[in-house]
Design an enzyme around this catalytic site. Structure first.
Site, PDB file in Angstrom:
ATOM      1  CB  CYS G  52      -0.895  -0.005   1.240  1.00  0.00           C
ATOM      2  SG  CYS G  52      -1.842   1.524   1.428  1.00  0.00           S
ATOM      3  CG  ASP G  59      -2.663  -3.673  -0.558  1.00  0.00           C
ATOM      4  OD1 ASP G  59      -3.306  -3.822   0.488  1.00  0.00           O
ATOM      5  OD2 ASP G  59      -2.382  -2.554  -1.028  1.00  0.00           O
ATOM      6  CB  VAL G  74       4.240 -12.654 -22.566  1.00  0.00           C
ATOM      7  CG1 VAL G  74       3.211 -13.545 -21.893  1.00  0.00           C
ATOM      8  CG2 VAL G  74       5.211 -12.088 -21.540  1.00  0.00           C
ATOM      9  CD  GLU G  75       9.847 -17.318 -20.631  1.00  0.00           C
ATOM     10  OE1 GLU G  75       9.513 -18.444 -20.204  1.00  0.00           O
ATOM     11  OE2 GLU G  75      10.221 -16.382 -19.904  1.00  0.00           O
ATOM     12  CB  SER G  76       4.989 -18.452 -18.991  1.00  0.00           C
ATOM     13  OG  SER G  76       5.833 -19.568 -18.968  1.00  0.00           O
ATOM     14  CG  HIS G  93      -6.409  -2.271  -4.474  1.00  0.00           C
ATOM     15  ND1 HIS G  93      -5.188  -2.423  -3.866  1.00  0.00           N
ATOM     16  CD2 HIS G  93      -7.340  -2.716  -3.575  1.00  0.00           C
ATOM     17  CE1 HIS G  93      -5.371  -2.944  -2.660  1.00  0.00           C
ATOM     18  NE2 HIS G  93      -6.659  -3.123  -2.467  1.00  0.00           N
ATOM     19  CD  GLU G  94      -8.956   1.932  -7.366  1.00  0.00           C
ATOM     20  OE1 GLU G  94      -7.862   1.949  -6.738  1.00  0.00           O
ATOM     21  OE2 GLU G  94     -10.058   2.177  -6.823  1.00  0.00           O
TER      22      GLU G  94
END
Ligand SMILES: [Ca+2]
Ligand SMILES: [Ca+2]
Ligand SMILES: [Ca+2]
Ligand SMILES: [Ca+2]
Ligand SMILES: [Ca+2]
Ligand SMILES: [Ca+2]
Ligand SMILES: [Ca+2]
Ligand SMILES: [Ca+2]
Ligand SMILES: [Ca+2]
Ligand SMILES: [Ca+2]
Ligand SMILES: [Ca+2]
Ligand SMILES: [Ca+2]
Ligand SMILES: [Ca+2]
Ligand SMILES: [Ca+2]
Ligand SMILES: [Ca+2]
Ligand SMILES: [Ca+2]
Lengths: 154, 154, 154, 154, 154, 154, 154, 154, 154, 154
Positions: G52, G59, G74-76, G93-94
């Protein structure tokens, strides 16, 4: 097809008269064809309804009955009609649940019996009633009834 | 690949003849390759069907069988064919469930066996039948069968 | 970061060679850092596969292993490689499940161990295999494995 | 509002300093206001994370702690900060789970305590760790933790 | 409809005055009409709320109460009003849960009683509180409360 | 019993040879007996496994295939053998899932096809792959696949 | 085994250095081997944690990312390391959810992308954040993410 | 009680003769008492069984039928007997499901109809079959059938 | 840590005064840091309670709010306090749910907003209230709220 | 507390007389306090029961009603009494469900209304009935009713 142990049955396969009260309802029984072993029979009745004795309004319950038969099995159609006969009967949750079980105990003389009465909520709070005739018999298999808990919403 | 303990099997891997009745069905067994330890084998058979002896209409059940083998294991294809052989057989729920278990007990001579028969509802009320040969053997692990309760609708 | 009790490990963090059979797979163990208390360790392995010894076709199982360690903990990567080594191994459900457990028992000398083998259905009927080394040790906490029952469809 | 048994608390309701390690974290306790009865308190902590001591990569766990208090209750905010302090701490699953429980045992001197550590899968295989201080105390009610089993996909 | 054992009730069916505190709330009881058998009554109250004694902010809980009645049954509407009376009362989770149970024990003198208090999470960690008056009575049927565990998100 | 549209089938009911690679596997097809209506056929294959092309370690997936047949239906046993043939094949998740679907598209010339590949987690993060040949055909009923999301633990 | 489209990868299969911030984390990409069809790739990441920005406290979130690749996948493993790099990063969060998605959009130039961020509750109220780059592309199959709603307790 | 629109019914309330094949089964219909509005009727039939036309072994399915009636409603007991008549009939999954739907379409002339056939797994892979007569009618409410996906074990 | 867009906030991180009514509650807002993209924010509030305006008795609801922010985000602590302020406020279910949504609409001027109010049952029948400001905005992702239906018992 | 829009209500808060038939039941309505916005109100009634018009035996259903009010809201207690009045009324499933909806449509003149009637199984086959007054109104939010499908047993 027929079966001699069922030759006395009056309600199964014949015309059905809906009993108007628990007193009027006639339970029927047949000889237990496997009486030399101890096993458990479970009936699940999600369609039970009676009346509140104070207000006359309908109550609903989900009932589960387990019993270990002795010499007798309850005939399932007569059991259904007996349960249906509470439709216009006034009884409190605790009293109603226990009295159903005790009538079966008197009529079937089972080795053991229990009832779970899971009543729909009133005032936001459901009541469940649980009774058995005593300790589970040794070595007999009686699984949990496993009815999920009430959660409100969300 | 092969395995000598299976060399007597008649139905597994060969042509299958569907038995027409439980009497006609032939169970097969193999030697228990781990007979020096006590363990539990569970069969779950959600495809069981028989006939009502009074009306001839089909009944359905979900069966779960647990057993602790002694010298023998049941061969699973022969078990399937045995269960399938009830397709045109008339038997009440209690009788049918218990008699399946007893035939296995006689044939396999297990250390312990139980059966749970979870029958589809008739008249709104399903019947479950639970039997075991006696106390669970000490120290052997037999989990709950965990079949969820019938809920009606909603 | 390092940890002296792990200094002998060969497979963890190094190059991994996939063992081609259970015999070739090398389990590894580390000293139990909390060996003065009795606790339970559970591994859940939903990716187990082996071959049918009669037909050579693949079988699948969901395995759950509980054990109460003595002086040793199994190193988890070596356990994974051991389980993976059954990929081209032929074994019946009962035999395969029990033999995995017994190899762990021999290698780890645990205070207690059990295995649940939940096999995918063949012929519509799944087999589950349950074994433990004996009575649960007194006062140790071993929860249910809680795997849901097979339901067919619907 | 206030409560005299809480008058010594330093972290609850004041400014919070996030401890950087388990050693630095300060647990706090209050007198058990119902110390004349034996009851169980359960904390569920789905937000636990630590580091792998070999690779430094993060691990995650869902922890559930049950304890029967003696003279002390743990203050919940200090417990949260203690659990959070593992964020940059390296520890194996078994060791980490047991050491949390043992610190609580030393600090609270409970009548009984257990911990369930449900770790997120690594290599496709999650590890769960279960410990309790000994036999459940007689007559005290300690329900199952009921965490569902890991299923992989599908 | 009426029932003589209920003739003393003041709150059921009449005008309801919402009590402003637990002290003000008046529990009512009726004679147990099935007092010659030992059975269990469960109340599930998902609508419980009180205040935090330190901050004055609201707390929420899902409560489940089981009891084996002696001579008395609690009247359910008075129980609801009693639970509602905590709305503006400050109490910690452990204290609040146990004190509700103890008031019922004092008022009803049941053969046995337990309470499960499942509190909504604060700081990401819910607290559950479990108490019973002692060993479950022999031979009486008291099912698990079966409340699912808290999972966070996902 | 037989059926003329099936008279060309080689693998169904005969001896099965397990194909060693996708290239070696032979899909078979039968004429669609209901080719004058547009309907959807769904195969659910929870037993899929292949190898990681970088490390050679096994991967697992739960696959669901929907297709609206044109003139051909895939014969289900040949589909099973084709899926099984990936057991020793190296392919990335995205590539493997899409190539299965494209082979079926080329062989069956369906009106429409989609595949959902739900892969077991690696590194704590499962990958799902979703493809369809284009817009769902108008007026044909294609329900959601409804596979539950991955949740980690707790 | 190897694969030429992967020959540039630095983090997969080699030693991993944990990036200390999102800025330091290096995403990697490989050519899309099925770039001539439009399909959806879903990553489910239940192990996300950040700080936070106001209080510095951790969080937690369960993230689900869907994208329809263009020229790149994307390579994982690099994605996992990128997500892990938020461990000591402060973000609301947003903001945090949207910025992860936008970095992927900039790096992968996908045909379409969306993110669902399901954050663990604070103050009893979880926040979920949902974003996509625009209308779902026509004819591409993008199933619901299906994350269950938060329920509190009970 | 009676109802004139039902006065032609032959099987409801009278003696039932179990038809031996789909051809022999006689569907019955009554006038739709609410024919001036467009609504949907759903039948759920979890007790369907037929035979495999190649091997003669039983197959099982869970069927769900939705239809928007025109002038006719199907009488439910005759529908049950029709479905039961497949007990000794050989038909492939796709063919069997579609032919049931088409017979109902021919007999009832509904505004719209669909069928979902959810077949029990064979060879580890269940087949589902979905058909509807065309676009859902505008403005009529047809909910998802919501049958859960097959998961294998674990 | 701090963040300039939050520098005006009064309630977050400071002492909190619980507002005594919705009118007294002060919502706060911050600038949307990602205002150049259209995304959805969901709040789930399972701890809502108000009073019945006719009887003064408490009502409970599970609320879910979705909104697509314009220039403003609601600060979550002020939202929590606003929702808490209904604790002693009388309002009918429909009115209360809609008025919460409209206050947020007036204060935040979102691109779009909806509320789902899932009220606990009264008289055995729960009421749910659903409102949105109009058509979902094109191309923005707004998942189902997915709250499970009320089931009564069983 | 009171509210002028409710001043005409006769049954709410006063003595309740249970109506003996649907004809005798008196629905009541209040002015919609939020009539300038279009929202949906859902009632869930899991306690519905009526009689079979052919046999006189009880039927049970779980009903869900959604409506978008115009000028009127239905008063919920009068709705409950109306639904209860079917207790001794004979009606077929399709007819009964549709007629309840149509009476509400006539009385409330809603912008839109739908009903889902989920009837308990008879003969092993439940019937569900779904009706709505026409297309869902544009821009109004009407979620799925989400009632789970019937599964039989197992
Ligand atoms: Ca709730
Ligand atoms: Ca148990
Ligand atoms: Ca247990
Ligand atoms: Ca089924
Ligand atoms: Ca699976
Ligand atoms: Ca239990
Ligand atoms: Ca999670
Ligand atoms: Ca859908
Ligand atoms: Ca979790
Ligand atoms: Ca809740
Ligand atoms: Ca839908
Ligand atoms: Ca699995
Ligand atoms: Ca959806
Ligand atoms: Ca129900
Ligand atoms: Ca939907
Ligand atoms: Ca079943």
């Amino acid at each position: 097809m027929s079966d001699t142990i069922y030759s006395n049955l009056k309600q199964l396969g014949g015309d059905t008269v809906q009993p108007r009260s628990p007193e009027e309802a006639e339970l029927e029984r047949v000889q237990n064809p496997q009486a030399d072993v101890a096993y458990n029979v479970r009936f699940t009745a999600p369609e039970f309804t009676s009346l509140c004795p104070m207000t006359g309004q309908p109550d609903f319950a989900h009932l589960v009955i387990d019993y270990v038969p002795g010499q007798w099995l309850v005939e399932s159609k007569s059991l259904k009609l007996y349960l249906t006969s509470f439709r216009n009967h006034g009884a409190f949750h605790e009293d109603c649940t226990i009295s159903i079980a005790r009538r079966l105990v008197g009529f079937l003389e089972p080795a053991w019996l229990r009832i779970g009465g899971y009543w729909y909520p009133r005032g936001g709070i459901p009541i469940d009633v649980f009774w058995q005739t005593g300790e589970m018999p040794e070595g007999v298999w009686i699984p949990d009834q496993g009815v999920p808990p009430y959660r409100g919403r969300g």
